[in-house]
Design an enzyme around this catalytic site. Sequence first.
Site, PDB file in Angstrom:
ATOM      1  N   GLY A  14      33.251  41.815  37.412  1.00  0.00           N
ATOM      2  CA  GLY A  14      31.848  42.000  37.870  1.00  0.00           C
ATOM      3  C   GLY A  14      31.617  43.015  38.799  1.00  0.00           C
ATOM      4  N   ARG A  75      35.832  44.142  31.264  1.00  0.00           N
ATOM      5  CA  ARG A  75      36.707  42.982  31.114  1.00  0.00           C
ATOM      6  C   ARG A  75      37.825  43.103  30.304  1.00  0.00           C
ATOM      7  NH1 ARG A  75      31.895  40.274  33.452  1.00  0.00           N
ATOM      8  NH2 ARG A  75      32.605  39.529  35.473  1.00  0.00           N
ATOM      9  N   ASP A 106      38.279  37.177  41.530  1.00  0.00           N
ATOM     10  CA  ASP A 106      39.572  36.213  41.518  1.00  0.00           C
ATOM     11  C   ASP A 106      40.229  36.674  40.123  1.00  0.00           C
ATOM     12  OD1 ASP A 106      37.585  35.085  39.942  1.00  0.00           O
ATOM     13  OD2 ASP A 106      38.124  32.945  40.679  1.00  0.00           O
ATOM     14  N   THR A 128      32.642  41.297  44.748  1.00  0.00           N
ATOM     15  CA  THR A 128      31.747  40.747  44.226  1.00  0.00           C
ATOM     16  C   THR A 128      30.624  40.259  44.752  1.00  0.00           C
ATOM     17  OG1 THR A 128      31.737  38.429  43.117  1.00  0.00           O
ATOM     18  CG2 THR A 128      33.504  38.693  44.548  1.00  0.00           C
ATOM     19  N   ASP A 130      29.184  37.595  44.631  1.00  0.00           N
ATOM     20  CA  ASP A 130      29.076  35.843  44.698  1.00  0.00           C
ATOM     21  C   ASP A 130      29.640  35.508  45.903  1.00  0.00           C
ATOM     22  OD1 ASP A 130      28.038  36.102  41.984  1.00  0.00           O
ATOM     23  OD2 ASP A 130      29.963  35.908  41.438  1.00  0.00           O
ATOM     24  N   ASP A 132      32.498  34.360  46.367  1.00  0.00           N
ATOM     25  CA  ASP A 132      32.975  33.253  46.020  1.00  0.00           C
ATOM     26  C   ASP A 132      34.537  33.163  46.146  1.00  0.00           C
ATOM     27  OD1 ASP A 132      33.285  35.044  43.937  1.00  0.00           O
ATOM     28  OD2 ASP A 132      32.997  33.931  42.465  1.00  0.00           O
ATOM     29  N   ARG A 174      27.237  32.809  40.286  1.00  0.00           N
ATOM     30  CA  ARG A 174      28.169  32.076  39.316  1.00  0.00           C
ATOM     31  C   ARG A 174      28.212  30.454  39.837  1.00  0.00           C
ATOM     32  NH1 ARG A 174      33.880  34.500  37.810  1.00  0.00           N
ATOM     33  NH2 ARG A 174      34.064  34.736  39.888  1.00  0.00           N
TER      34      ARG A 174
HETATM   35  P1  ADP Z   1      36.477  39.075  38.280  1.00  0.00           P
HETATM   36  O1  ADP Z   1      37.611  39.727  38.824  1.00  0.00           O
HETATM   37  O2  ADP Z   1      35.144  39.493  38.874  1.00  0.00           O
HETATM   38  O3  ADP Z   1      36.802  37.564  38.735  1.00  0.00           O
HETATM   39  P2  ADP Z   1      37.119  38.400  35.535  1.00  0.00           P
HETATM   40  O4  ADP Z   1      37.667  36.907  35.771  1.00  0.00           O
HETATM   41  O5  ADP Z   1      36.380  38.928  34.356  1.00  0.00           O
HETATM   42  O6  ADP Z   1      36.245  39.201  36.886  1.00  0.00           O
HETATM   43  O7  ADP Z   1      38.543  39.274  35.609  1.00  0.00           O
HETATM   44  C1  ADP Z   1      38.786  40.583  35.350  1.00  0.00           C
HETATM   45  C2  ADP Z   1      40.001  41.168  34.516  1.00  0.00           C
HETATM   46  O8  ADP Z   1      41.144  40.767  35.408  1.00  0.00           O
HETATM   47  C3  ADP Z   1      40.117  40.398  33.346  1.00  0.00           C
HETATM   48  O9  ADP Z   1      39.295  41.082  32.293  1.00  0.00           O
HETATM   49  C4  ADP Z   1      41.450  40.553  33.045  1.00  0.00           C
HETATM   50  O10 ADP Z   1      41.744  42.011  32.506  1.00  0.00           O
HETATM   51  C5  ADP Z   1      42.031  40.355  34.487  1.00  0.00           C
HETATM   52  N1  ADP Z   1      42.625  38.855  34.374  1.00  0.00           N
HETATM   53  C6  ADP Z   1      41.708  37.791  34.695  1.00  0.00           C
HETATM   54  N2  ADP Z   1      42.540  36.779  34.644  1.00  0.00           N
HETATM   55  C7  ADP Z   1      43.806  37.150  34.537  1.00  0.00           C
HETATM   56  C8  ADP Z   1      44.955  36.342  34.345  1.00  0.00           C
HETATM   57  N3  ADP Z   1      44.919  35.031  34.728  1.00  0.00           N
HETATM   58  N4  ADP Z   1      46.078  37.220  34.253  1.00  0.00           N
HETATM   59  C9  ADP Z   1      46.017  38.352  34.307  1.00  0.00           C
HETATM   60  N5  ADP Z   1      44.790  39.251  34.382  1.00  0.00           N
HETATM   61  C10 ADP Z   1      43.776  38.572  34.335  1.00  0.00           C
END
Ligand code: ADP
Length: 354
Positions: A14, A75, A106, A128, A130, A132, A174
Amino acid sequence: MKQFKRIGVLTSGGDAPGMNAAIRAVTREAIYRGVEVMGIYRGYSGLIEGDIRPFGVRDVSNILNRGGTMLYSDRCPEFCTEEGMQKAVNTCREFEIDGIVAIGGDGTFRGANDLTAHGISCVGLPGTIDNDITSTDFTIGFDTAMNTAINLIDKLRDTCESHARCSVVEVMGRGAGDIALQTAIASGATAVAIPEIPFDADRAIDKIRTSHSLGKRTFIVIVSEGMGKEYSATLAKRIQEETGIETKFARFAHVVRGGDPTLRDRLLATLMGQRAVEELFLGNSNLVVCERAGSICTTEINYALTLDRMYKGKLAEGELSPYSQEQIADMHAIGERKRKLFEKLYSVVDRIGL
Ligand code: ADP
């Protein structure tokens, strides 16, 4: 000191206001230290596909004050697979990138963790709205999002006062009530509903009814997105039915993600960006840069992710076993401090938002 040829910077997940300020700081601090910088576009997707351009100091001009992210975000489920990871590692080899600053939430840190395990030094910055990420008191974008929210609520207040109405406002976050809670105080809300503290709707409706009978015309109720999809619309309907006060429902959604970053977010993003590069040069990686008690500091990514899960009551079996008693006690203390802060702020809404 670790020697780098090139480092990359990316934004992922995000978007948040202040990400641009972080990109600028990372780029200029690295160039100041004599290292080349590559801008990686569209987060981990761009890393897999090689959507990468060299950045000079002027390539990050005039972005400090802009919302969104000039590197764009994405993403990328493919990055979570071993095949996707191999492609990303190959891109790093091809472009001679041996360190990456990853700005995001995260999920982004989990990706950075995996990438570090594959030999690319990564440092994460918490970007972010949020707020969080439990290991940091503030994330980049949080302050701007709240300022945008209170500006919009101030406008709603004007029209609520004219027509003697109630506005139920749903704000993003979130699963986290941080935005809702602080926004509620700063906008003079009568009640706030967040996932962290049980919400007594009957009590809130009683409060509105009593204040209304004493002549109050304007009511603002803030609801965190984390309360669930239909919660705020249903609450608005209930308030209208049970108090007779005309009640409107507004969902701010993504509008609070945009806009020019506040001074606080520009400052935080710049100091964190600089620190991330400093850490890489010291030979450190797999870290998240944080702000705790007014100081910029760092935490191991795994520690930060475990701390988050502890705070949210989602620890996996045996997850604490790699940590010392002291580290576990620290995690408890950080979580407890945040819980206490929430309780305190919640009681402020209760007592002052009359
Ligand atoms: P944010 O970073 O805002 O929490 P996301 O949860 O969508 O957003 O994570 C962003 C990107 O990080 C994902 O689209 C993916 O490419 C990568 N990612 C998320 N979780 C994992 C994971 N467990 N292992 C490896 N890459 C990850």
